[in-house]
Design a protein around this motif. Structure first.
Motif, PDB file in Angstrom:
ATOM      1  N   CYS A  77       3.594  52.058   2.842  1.00  0.00           N
ATOM      2  CA  CYS A  77       3.799  52.428   1.445  1.00  0.00           C
ATOM      3  C   CYS A  77       4.853  53.525   1.327  1.00  0.00           C
ATOM      4  N   CYS A  82       2.062  58.461  -1.696  1.00  0.00           N
ATOM      5  CA  CYS A  82       2.012  58.428  -0.227  1.00  0.00           C
ATOM      6  C   CYS A  82       3.121  59.282   0.378  1.00  0.00           C
ATOM      7  N   CYS A 114      -3.592  55.183  -3.452  1.00  0.00           N
ATOM      8  CA  CYS A 114      -2.771  56.376  -3.696  1.00  0.00           C
ATOM      9  C   CYS A 114      -3.494  57.680  -3.361  1.00  0.00           C
TER      10      CYS A 114
HETATM   11  S1  FES Z   1       1.422  55.352  -3.586  1.00  0.00           S
HETATM   12 FE1  FES Z   1       0.905  54.601  -1.651  1.00  0.00          FE
HETATM   13  S2  FES Z   1      -0.841  53.416  -2.090  1.00  0.00           S
HETATM   14 FE2  FES Z   1      -0.194  54.024  -4.026  1.00  0.00          FE
END
Ligand code: FES
Length: 147
Positions: A77, A82, A114
């Motif tokens: 991600c 993240c 998130c």
């Molecule tokens: S910002 Fe990485 S899972 Fe949502």
């Protein structure tokens, strides 16, 4: 030519759906794991689009691959939440670790974890939260990646 036959069947089945290009590309990738480049002229012709238009959509969406994937696909991600908790360092670690391996590394923009980042997904099935570089290495070791 088997590939083009299958592509033609997919296109024919969805051709009349409004905004047919995206569903067609999704189904082609589901079938082959990527969008075979030789299918682009055929899709363009059948949908009455230019090759550049079809190619533009394929390159715009990170989801579409232009080459066959590796033995496993690892998606890290790269979205904001993240990134704020170490996702950037994880993505760089993953890039170095998987370079030259038989695994495909892809960015993804949010996996719905998130609050538990950094997050990653393996083969569009398994989600992993709080992934540190050490945890990443353990996950990759478990996949038995070739170096
Ligand atoms: S910002 Fe990485 S899972 Fe949502």
């Amino acid at each position: 030519m088997e590939t083009l036959g299958a592509v033609l069947r997919i296109v024919a089945a969805k051709q009349t759906v409004p905004g047919a290009l995206l569903p067609i590309l999704h189904e082609i990738q589901e079938e082959f794991g990527y969008i075979p480049p030789e299918s682009v002229p055929l899709i363009a012709r059948e949908l009455n689009l230019s090759r550049a238009e079809v190619h533009g959509v394929i390159t715009y969406y990170h989801h579409f691959r232009q080459a066959p994937p590796g033995r496993h696909v690892v998606r890290v991600c790269c979205a904001e939440a993240c990134q704020a908790v170490g996702g950037e360092a994880l993505a760089e670690h993953a890039r170095v670790r998987l370079e030259g391996s038989d695994l495909t590394l892809e960015p993804v923009y949010c996996l719905g974890l998130c609050a538990m980042g950094p997050a990653l997904q393996i083969d569009e099935r398994t989600l992993h939260a709080h992934v540190t570089p050490e945890k990443f290495d353990a996950l990759i070791d478990a996949l038995g990646a070739d170096r």
